[in-house]
Design a protein around this motif. Structure first.
Motif, PDB file in Angstrom:
ATOM      1  N   ASP A 102     -11.581   0.160   7.948  1.00 55.86           N
ATOM      2  CA  ASP A 102     -11.840   0.010   9.186  1.00 55.86           C
ATOM      3  C   ASP A 102     -11.062   0.955  10.316  1.00 55.86           C
ATOM      4  OD1 ASP A 102     -12.459  -2.485   8.752  1.00 55.86           O
ATOM      5  OD2 ASP A 102     -10.559  -3.498   9.181  1.00 55.86           O
ATOM      6  N   ALA A 103     -10.694   2.190   9.355  1.00 52.19           N
ATOM      7  CA  ALA A 103     -10.083   3.011  10.429  1.00 52.19           C
ATOM      8  C   ALA A 103     -10.993   4.958  10.124  1.00 52.19           C
ATOM      9  CB  ALA A 103      -8.738   4.010   9.593  1.00 52.19           C
ATOM     10  N   HIS A 104     -12.627   4.035   9.430  1.00 56.43           N
ATOM     11  CA  HIS A 104     -12.631   4.994   9.427  1.00 56.43           C
ATOM     12  C   HIS A 104     -14.420   4.754  10.114  1.00 56.43           C
ATOM     13  CE1 HIS A 104     -10.813   7.641   7.838  1.00 56.43           C
ATOM     14  NE2 HIS A 104     -10.215   7.286   6.699  1.00 56.43           N
ATOM     15  N   SER A 105     -14.318   3.138  10.733  1.00 53.88           N
ATOM     16  CA  SER A 105     -15.793   3.003  10.916  1.00 53.88           C
ATOM     17  C   SER A 105     -16.176   3.403  12.406  1.00 53.88           C
ATOM     18  CB  SER A 105     -15.810   1.452  11.062  1.00 53.88           C
ATOM     19  OG  SER A 105     -14.465   0.955  11.756  1.00 53.88           O
ATOM     20  N   GLY A 106     -17.456   3.579  12.487  1.00 52.73           N
ATOM     21  CA  GLY A 106     -18.490   4.179  13.246  1.00 52.73           C
ATOM     22  C   GLY A 106     -18.426   5.636  13.160  1.00 52.73           C
ATOM     23  N   SER A 107     -18.532   5.924  15.159  1.00 53.99           N
ATOM     24  CA  SER A 107     -18.924   7.824  14.686  1.00 53.99           C
ATOM     25  C   SER A 107     -18.161   8.449  13.983  1.00 53.99           C
ATOM     26  CB  SER A 107     -19.563   7.954  16.140  1.00 53.99           C
ATOM     27  OG  SER A 107     -18.727   8.599  16.522  1.00 53.99           O
ATOM     28  N   VAL A 108     -19.092   9.394  13.011  1.00 54.48           N
ATOM     29  CA  VAL A 108     -18.380  10.289  12.400  1.00 54.48           C
ATOM     30  C   VAL A 108     -17.766  11.974  13.283  1.00 54.48           C
ATOM     31  CG1 VAL A 108     -18.907  12.307  11.007  1.00 54.48           C
ATOM     32  CG2 VAL A 108     -19.845   9.814  10.835  1.00 54.48           C
ATOM     33  N   ASP A 109     -16.784  12.433  13.860  1.00 51.55           N
ATOM     34  CA  ASP A 109     -16.322  13.010  13.957  1.00 51.55           C
ATOM     35  C   ASP A 109     -15.479  14.506  13.940  1.00 51.55           C
ATOM     36  OD1 ASP A 109     -16.086  11.572  16.815  1.00 51.55           O
ATOM     37  OD2 ASP A 109     -14.320  10.595  15.856  1.00 51.55           O
ATOM     38  N   LEU A 110     -15.816  14.324  11.966  1.00 54.56           N
ATOM     39  CA  LEU A 110     -15.649  15.720  11.338  1.00 54.56           C
ATOM     40  C   LEU A 110     -16.652  15.938  10.276  1.00 54.56           C
ATOM     41  CD1 LEU A 110     -13.229  17.671  10.754  1.00 54.56           C
ATOM     42  CD2 LEU A 110     -12.273  16.080   9.885  1.00 54.56           C
ATOM     43  N   ILE A 111     -17.097  17.186  10.670  1.00 52.60           N
ATOM     44  CA  ILE A 111     -18.168  16.897   9.175  1.00 52.60           C
ATOM     45  C   ILE A 111     -17.487  18.488   8.134  1.00 52.60           C
ATOM     46  CG2 ILE A 111     -20.215  18.152   8.816  1.00 52.60           C
ATOM     47  CD1 ILE A 111     -20.971  16.543  10.852  1.00 52.60           C
ATOM     48  N   GLU A 112     -17.259  17.744   6.808  1.00 54.83           N
ATOM     49  CA  GLU A 112     -17.067  18.663   5.849  1.00 54.83           C
ATOM     50  C   GLU A 112     -18.329  19.984   5.299  1.00 54.83           C
ATOM     51  OE1 GLU A 112     -14.590  20.178   1.737  1.00 54.83           O
ATOM     52  OE2 GLU A 112     -14.445  18.219   2.965  1.00 54.83           O
ATOM     53  N   VAL A 113     -18.620  20.674   5.173  1.00 54.57           N
ATOM     54  CA  VAL A 113     -20.207  21.819   5.156  1.00 54.57           C
ATOM     55  C   VAL A 113     -19.520  22.299   3.759  1.00 54.57           C
ATOM     56  CG1 VAL A 113     -21.615  23.736   5.888  1.00 54.57           C
ATOM     57  CG2 VAL A 113     -21.422  21.732   6.852  1.00 54.57           C
ATOM     58  N   VAL A 114     -19.744  22.362   2.491  1.00 54.73           N
ATOM     59  CA  VAL A 114     -20.117  23.414   1.250  1.00 54.73           C
ATOM     60  C   VAL A 114     -20.866  24.381   0.673  1.00 54.73           C
ATOM     61  CG1 VAL A 114     -19.286  22.835  -1.018  1.00 54.73           C
ATOM     62  CG2 VAL A 114     -18.243  21.402  -0.143  1.00 54.73           C
ATOM     63  N   LEU A 115     -20.367  25.315   0.823  1.00 57.87           N
ATOM     64  CA  LEU A 115     -21.356  26.863   1.598  1.00 57.87           C
ATOM     65  C   LEU A 115     -21.050  27.104  -0.383  1.00 57.87           C
ATOM     66  CD1 LEU A 115     -19.418  28.869   3.896  1.00 57.87           C
ATOM     67  CD2 LEU A 115     -21.401  27.759   4.546  1.00 57.87           C
ATOM     68  N   THR A 116     -22.374  28.396  -0.243  1.00 58.37           N
ATOM     69  CA  THR A 116     -22.879  28.448  -1.731  1.00 58.37           C
ATOM     70  C   THR A 116     -21.684  29.275  -2.410  1.00 58.37           C
ATOM     71  OG1 THR A 116     -24.364  30.464  -0.929  1.00 58.37           O
ATOM     72  CG2 THR A 116     -25.310  28.708  -1.424  1.00 58.37           C
ATOM     73  N   ASN A 117     -21.149  29.676  -1.554  1.00 53.37           N
ATOM     74  CA  ASN A 117     -19.681  30.861  -2.702  1.00 53.37           C
ATOM     75  C   ASN A 117     -18.642  29.476  -2.969  1.00 53.37           C
ATOM     76  OD1 ASN A 117     -18.903  29.745   0.556  1.00 53.37           O
ATOM     77  ND2 ASN A 117     -18.252  32.169   0.492  1.00 53.37           N
ATOM     78  N   GLY A 118     -18.964  28.651  -2.473  1.00 53.89           N
ATOM     79  CA  GLY A 118     -17.302  27.760  -2.536  1.00 53.89           C
ATOM     80  C   GLY A 118     -16.458  26.781  -1.780  1.00 53.89           C
ATOM     81  N   ARG A 119     -16.432  28.154  -0.640  1.00 53.78           N
ATOM     82  CA  ARG A 119     -15.952  27.293   0.394  1.00 53.78           C
ATOM     83  C   ARG A 119     -16.292  26.662   1.082  1.00 53.78           C
ATOM     84  NH1 ARG A 119     -15.680  34.139   2.155  1.00 53.78           N
ATOM     85  NH2 ARG A 119     -13.134  34.212   0.432  1.00 53.78           N
TER      86      ARG A 119
END
Length: 142
Positions: A102-119
């Motif tokens: 329930d703590a994570h339900s609703g809108s997403v405020d944080l995104i993680e993007v993984v780049l081709t160099n692994g970062r």
């Protein structure tokens, strides 16, 4: 601070009336040395907020050719990627969110993007496309 000193020698041949003039200019060498970190920073400015190669070159008092050469050099060294970044719209499917607490339900405020160099980059969804591109360039360059 650049100091340029000009020295003029006049050598006159009294008997023949011929004169020769020698001019020697000494000062600080114009050629600058650019560390890779600084080159990457300058390269990262191109395309951000509509900046062109010419405008970035003018701002840093270099030629456009420097930027093109540096880009090739950094690709050869593996410090920047040949592939262009592309931002595409993404929607989080409802069933993907339903399995979370329930703590994570609703809108997403944080995104993680993984780049081709692994970062990876974790940032707010409120960032503009320009800010995301800048972050990705920094993560790829460092």
């Amino acid at each position: 601070m650049t100091v340029v000193i000009g020295v003029v020698f006049d050598v006159s041949n009294v008997s023949g009336g011929n004169s020769m003039r020698y001019e020697v200019i000494t000062g600080v060498e114009r050629r600058r040395r650019w560390p890779d970190e600084e080159k990457l920073t300058i390269l990262g400015e191109v395309g951000v907020d509509g900046e062109t190669v010419a405008s970035v070159a003018r701002r840093h008092d270099i030629t456009r050719q420097h930027i093109y050469q540096w880009r090739t050099e950094m690709r050869r060294k593996g410090l920047i990627s040949d592939r262009k970044g592309l931002l595409v719209p993404v929607e989080v499917a409802e069933d993907a969110v339903s399995g979370t607490s329930d703590a994570h339900s609703g809108s997403v405020d944080l995104i993680e993007v993984v780049l081709t160099n692994g970062r990876s980059i974790r940032a707010s969804t409120r960032l503009s496309d320009t800010q995301w591109i800048r972050l990705m360039r920094i993560a790829e360059a460092t």
